[in-house]
Write a protein that holds these residues in place. Structure first.
Motif, mmCIF file in Angstrom:
data_model
loop_
_atom_site.group_PDB
_atom_site.id
_atom_site.type_symbol
_atom_site.label_atom_id
_atom_site.label_comp_id
_atom_site.label_asym_id
_atom_site.label_seq_id
_atom_site.Cartn_x
_atom_site.Cartn_y
_atom_site.Cartn_z
ATOM 1 N N PRO A 199 39.521 -18.471 32.852
ATOM 2 C CA PRO A 199 40.084 -17.112 32.970
ATOM 3 C C PRO A 199 39.751 -16.235 31.766
ATOM 4 O O PRO A 199 39.524 -15.039 31.922
ATOM 5 N N PHE A 200 39.705 -16.823 30.577
ATOM 6 C CA PHE A 200 39.491 -15.978 29.384
ATOM 7 C C PHE A 200 38.059 -15.475 29.314
ATOM 8 O O PHE A 200 37.811 -14.367 28.847
ATOM 9 N N VAL A 201 37.117 -16.293 29.775
ATOM 10 C CA VAL A 201 35.729 -15.831 29.801
ATOM 11 C C VAL A 201 35.631 -14.584 30.665
ATOM 12 O O VAL A 201 35.033 -13.572 30.284
ATOM 13 N N ARG A 221 45.046 0.062 27.907
ATOM 14 C CA ARG A 221 46.039 -0.716 28.656
ATOM 15 C C ARG A 221 45.346 -1.647 29.647
ATOM 16 O O ARG A 221 45.755 -2.797 29.816
ATOM 17 N N ALA A 222 44.296 -1.140 30.272
ATOM 18 C CA ALA A 222 43.566 -1.978 31.222
ATOM 19 C C ALA A 222 43.007 -3.219 30.529
ATOM 20 O O ALA A 222 43.049 -4.335 31.064
ATOM 21 N N HIS A 228 46.271 -10.378 29.731
ATOM 22 C CA HIS A 228 47.529 -10.863 30.305
ATOM 23 C C HIS A 228 47.284 -11.713 31.538
ATOM 24 O O HIS A 228 47.880 -12.782 31.708
ATOM 25 N N ARG A 229 46.383 -11.212 32.402
ATOM 26 C CA ARG A 229 46.106 -11.956 33.635
ATOM 27 C C ARG A 229 45.505 -13.315 33.323
ATOM 28 O O ARG A 229 45.790 -14.308 33.999
ATOM 29 N N ALA A 238 53.645 -16.092 35.224
ATOM 30 C CA ALA A 238 53.609 -14.949 34.320
ATOM 31 C C ALA A 238 54.072 -15.375 32.930
ATOM 32 O O ALA A 238 55.099 -16.043 32.794
ATOM 33 N N VAL A 239 53.272 -15.044 31.910
ATOM 34 C CA VAL A 239 53.632 -15.399 30.531
ATOM 35 C C VAL A 239 54.075 -14.125 29.818
ATOM 36 O O VAL A 239 53.339 -13.138 29.766
ATOM 37 N N LEU A 240 55.304 -14.153 29.325
ATOM 38 C CA LEU A 240 55.805 -13.014 28.553
ATOM 39 C C LEU A 240 55.888 -13.428 27.098
ATOM 40 O O LEU A 240 55.738 -14.609 26.763
#
Lengths: 304, 206
Positions: A199-201, A221-222, A228-229, A238-240
């Motif tokens: 996901p990070f790539v 913000r995008a 975040h995703r 979801a990680v807060l």
């Protein structure tokens, strides 16, 4: 001048009537010498008729044995069309000769006649014979080789080609296995089922795209959202900011980056909930954000 | 001044409804299609290689003298091997019966080969009969051999061995212009006649 023209026209008319409606017949053969038993000779016959006349297909010679030593194998007609009041045809005839001469000998492919008609009249076009010189294949007295009559050998069995198909089968088999492996990798099937998406790539790529689209608060913000995703995808939920410590427990590979991740969540809170994107950007510039994403992507490789 | 914006706008609208394939999806489709093609090639070529290998075993079995039955729908090469097996045992009529099946297969090379081999077998038999002075039995065999060579050459004019042996056969029994149907009497070939046509046989020659 007009008188001469009239005379010329009259002469044409008269000779046309006198010579019939067949203007020319020409037989063109290959070389007229140097043929052996079994050779195929292609004769080309050019027939020129007056305009209204056409050759009757039924009058053409049919493939058949012409004489005991000569076979007519194929007959082809090429209608070359009407030009200048003349209708031209070209016939192609393949003859095969089966004559066994003891010495060079002149032979002739016999002529034949074809019929042309304009609907009312019929005329015969006589194609002349074509002569050629035939040569013997063997000497008259065979050498004393022991056998009373020497014959050429049989053809022997014909073995089917296997190697060609076998090499093709091996090549396509190897290609199939490789492609199946690639597909399994691509779809994360066994044995690549433990392989996770990165996901990070993808997040870094998406964030770069987002930043390229503009320099305003929306773009920033995008970019934050992309990361975040990636966190959500890695954790499966979801990680807060408050869940950070539990997240790092499940994904210990990211632990060395804990301070930077904390900084990211702070900036994110400020941008989204504090509605202060500019302040957040000052806190965590875009280049630093991308850099963090790249380091996270590096760390996630250790996860799987 | 041409207003290009309307053009761009139009083209933009035109493409808006078309869902663009992502690179990942395209890669996946390409991968699946290539795999299907490669596997199909593997199946077909593998089957062809196996059946050719299997048929070669039949061919070499027949060549080494094993009596293997062969159906009419077999490959022409197998029919040829069967024909050669029968010819070696002198069963020329059975071998001749395979020719139509070879002709149906459409393989001109094999068709020429089986007709050439059959003609050779007939000619060799005829030569043995001539040695035994059975000339009357030899002549029809030689004529059949000539027909066989001609049939082989008609299919494959470049079969030079057939030309050579046809030349031998034609000097043994020469062709003559066919007698017109007006004379009912079939041409009689007498032994004396034949021997004058046998310049290739050293027997009795100086």
């Amino acid at each position: 001048m007009p008188v001469r023209l009239f005379l010329a026209l009259l002469a044409m008319f008269v000779t046309g009537e006198a010579a019939g409606q067949v203007r020319a017949i020409e037989v063109l053969g290959p070389r007229p010498f140097g043929y052996f038993i079994g050779d195929v000779i292609r004769l080309q016959v050019d027939v020129v008729l007056d305009e209204p006349f056409t050759l009757q297909a039924g009058s053409l010679p049919r493939p058949r044995p012409v004489t005991y030593w000569l076979d007519l194998k194929t007959v082809a007609v090429d209608d070359r069309g009407i030009n200048g009041g003349l209708h031209r045809y070209r016939l192609a005839l393949d003859y095969q000769i089966f004559y066994a001469p003891l010495e060079p000998r002149e032979l002739a492919i016999p002529g034949f006649s074809v019929t042309a008609t304009d609907g009312a009249h019929r005329v015969e076009a006589n194609v002349p014979a074509w002569s050629f010189l035939m040569s013997p294949l063997r000497e008259i007295m065979p050498r004393g080789t022991g056998d009373p009559v020497y014959l050429r050998n049989d053809t022997g069995p014909m073995i089917l080609p296997v190697r060609r198909w076998l090499s093709l089968a091996i090549a396509s088999g190897i290609a199939s296995v490789l492609l199946l492996g690639l597909l399994a990798y691509n779809r994360a099937w066994w044995p690549f089922s433990t392989r996770r998406k990165r996901p990070f790539v993808q997040a870094v790529r998406a964030a770069r795209r987002a930043f390229r689209s503009g320099s305003g608060a929306e773009a920033y913000r995008a970019g934050l959202l992309c990361l975040h995703r990636a966190f959500d995808a890695t954790a499966g939920r979801a990680v807060l900011a408050d869940d950070l410590s539990s997240f790092l427990k499940t994904a210990p590979a990211f632990r060395p980056l804990e301070p930077e991740i904390g900084r990211f969540f702070q900036a994110s809170r400020r941008a989204f909930f504090g509605a202060d994107a500019r302040g957040a950007e000052a806190d965590l510039p875009r280049t630093v954000l991308i850099d963090l994403g790249a380091r996270l992507a590096e760390a996630e490789r250790g996860l799987s | 001044m041409v207003d290009l914006s309307s053009l761009f706008h139009h083209s933009g609208n035109r493409w808006a409804g078309v869902p663009l394939l992502s690179v990942e999806r395209l890669k996946s489709i390409l991968l699946v299609n290539t795999l299907v093609v490669a596997f199909a090639a593997f199946t077909v070529s593998g089957w062809l290689a196996f059946s050719a290998w299997n048929d070669n075993r039949v061919i070499s079995g027949l060549a080494t003298g094993r009596d293997i039955a062969v159906g009419d729908r077999a490959r022409p090469e197998i029919l040829l091997a069967r024909g050669q097996f029968l010819m070696r045992r002198g069963r020329l009529d059975e071998a001749q019966a395979l020719v139509p099946a070879v002709r149906i297969s459409g393989d001109r090379r094999v068709l020429a080969a089986i007709q050439y081999d059959l003609a050779n077998a007939r000619l060799r038999t005829a030569l043995r009969l001539i040695e035994d002075m059975k000339i009357d039995q030899a002549i029809p065999l030689i004529n059949l051999a000539k027909d066989g060579y001609r049939a082989a050459l008609s299919v494959r004019p470049d079969l030079w061995d057939a030309r050579y042996n046809l030349d031998v056969a034609m000097r043994l029994v020469r062709d003559f212009p066919e007698i017109q149907p007006s004379s009912e009497e079939p041409p009689q070939e007498t032994p004396e006649k034949l021997w004058t046509d046998l310049p290739g046989l050293p027997k009795g020659l100086p």
